[in-house]
Design an enzyme around this catalytic site. Sequence first.
Site, PDB file in Angstrom:
ATOM      1  N   ALA A   3       0.826  -1.211   0.000  1.00 35.48           N
ATOM      2  CA  ALA A   3       0.000   0.000   0.000  1.00 35.48           C
ATOM      3  C   ALA A   3       0.857   1.257   0.000  1.00 35.48           C
ATOM      4  CB  ALA A   3      -0.947  -0.006   1.204  1.00 35.48           C
TER       5      ALA A   3
ATOM      6  N   ASN B 278       4.982  -6.609   6.137  1.00 38.81           N
ATOM      7  CA  ASN B 278       4.458  -7.957   5.939  1.00 38.81           C
ATOM      8  C   ASN B 278       4.381  -8.344   4.474  1.00 38.81           C
ATOM      9  OD1 ASN B 278       4.017  -8.932   8.560  1.00 38.81           O
ATOM     10  ND2 ASN B 278       2.091  -7.837   8.740  1.00 38.81           N
TER      11      ASN B 278
ATOM     12  N   GLY C 145       2.923 -13.631  -2.878  1.00 37.00           N
ATOM     13  CA  GLY C 145       2.965 -13.099  -4.234  1.00 37.00           C
ATOM     14  C   GLY C 145       1.715 -13.417  -5.035  1.00 37.00           C
TER      15      GLY C 145
ATOM     16  N   ARG D 276     -11.271 -19.105   5.119  1.00 35.52           N
ATOM     17  CA  ARG D 276     -10.279 -19.258   6.186  1.00 35.52           C
ATOM     18  C   ARG D 276     -10.912 -19.379   7.564  1.00 35.52           C
ATOM     19  NH1 ARG D 276      -5.551 -15.039   4.041  1.00 35.52           N
ATOM     20  NH2 ARG D 276      -4.848 -16.383   2.327  1.00 35.52           N
TER      21      ARG D 276
ATOM     22  N   GLU E 182      -4.053  -2.761   5.195  1.00 36.37           N
ATOM     23  CA  GLU E 182      -4.551  -3.431   6.396  1.00 36.37           C
ATOM     24  C   GLU E 182      -4.811  -2.492   7.564  1.00 36.37           C
ATOM     25  OE1 GLU E 182      -3.490  -7.341   9.170  1.00 36.37           O
ATOM     26  OE2 GLU E 182      -2.146  -6.787   7.532  1.00 36.37           O
TER      27      GLU E 182
END
Length: 484
Positions: A27, A54, A60, A305, A438
């Site tokens: 970002a 991170n 990738g 998840r 994030e």
Amino acid sequence: MSTNTNNETMQTVTRRVDAAVIGSGFAGLSAAYEAAKLGKRVLLIDKMPNPGGNSVMNAGQIAAVGSPNQEKAGIKDSVELMKQDMLDAGVSLNHPNLLEKMISQSWDTVKWTMTEFGIQYRDRLTQMGGHSVPRTLSTMNHSGRDIIDPMLSKIQYMPNVKLEMKTKFERFILEKNDENGQDEVAGIEVSHNGVTQDVICDKGVILASGGFSADIPFRKIQVPTFGEKVMSTNQPGATAEVIKESLKISALPVQLSHIQLGPWTSPDESGFGLAPFFCIGAGFPYGIIIDPDTSTRFVNELGNRYERSMAILKMCHPVVCMTDSEGAKHSLEKDLTKLEPTLKAHNSIEEVAEEYGMDPIVLRETIDKYNASVAMGEDEDFGKLLREDAAPLVKFPFYSVRLWPKVHHCMGGLHINSDAQVMHVDGYPIKGLFAAGEVTGGVHGGDRLGSCATLDCIAFGRIAGKNVATFNKKKEGDLHNVAT
């Protein structure tokens, strides 16, 4: 006031730029590049000694709708389908305006990484858990560095971008807007080598500092069960100070208690580890997850998840992900010896059973039942989406890893609008403050789908960078909204 290394009192250093960007991951680099490309003077800071955050630990992978890869493979996809997949995983807590903005720009975002930085992706698409169709592109080395390093290389040659490491954000510098009496962000105070600096930002500040997965005290306040005994995949700099300082100036938080666990991590290695590279590419799509106590399957290996992590936690002990030598060929890390000793090889079903204390007869029955489902092309037990090239588990050696979830991603963060402006608790944008990645919330809702974070970071990083460059502090809401 601050003190130099000779203990002589001196005035705080003051600097002036157009924009300051906090964080050097996907970002932050995307934002800094776009702002600088529009001719703005950009200061890019990171508190850690090395850039990337991170993002360098990322696999990738990036999700995109309408790629030539999908067209070549005959995969039918749409913005609405991806949006629905993310809403299903996020239990409809996702903010629709942010979803629409991000997904509609997904292929353009990927193309931008290719044309601006020369990033290459593999032809074969990956089927990630919770996605209705294969739409995830993977870099050549399945590493976030494949994206970060070219970005860094290009940015470091831009004369109007200054990248400074070991530079910590301390607080916002505010000034009162004479027209409406509201505070606006005039800059930031940072510290570097014990020296305090006031950075005045003529255009604005972009927050791209990531989540707080490694901040145990802050994390435990949001979810008390995610305390010291729960490991994290994140690097140690994933902490909450930027969010906390933003809350002090009345930024609006959203869904901070929604913290994601990664279902593909192993208790037999620290941090992110290497097990995810085996599970994501091979173990989940081409294998099975087994409860060693019952020697049976218990979950859809390609569920989202949250579903998989919660199912594993209910077992109260690590579980086993396994595939055969044919399935293992799809591991994101092709050299399986690099995955040892976490990855185990077995020359018979009996060896698998002995390794994990399973019942060999029940285990064989479980494998036979799964193989029958593969032959039929339908998983009647758990509804797993079987790929066209899925094959029965029959070729030895079999490969396996133990799994136990770790804290991986914070879905919650600061509330932004579709122009990447940080919102005040009273419902208006905080003037001069933008955010992406994030550190923000609302995009992923209750749970994030794999490969959507990279898209989130880069897409909204670009939006923030372009909009800070065109922002006029003298006029309320003066945004050109040149997102893509």
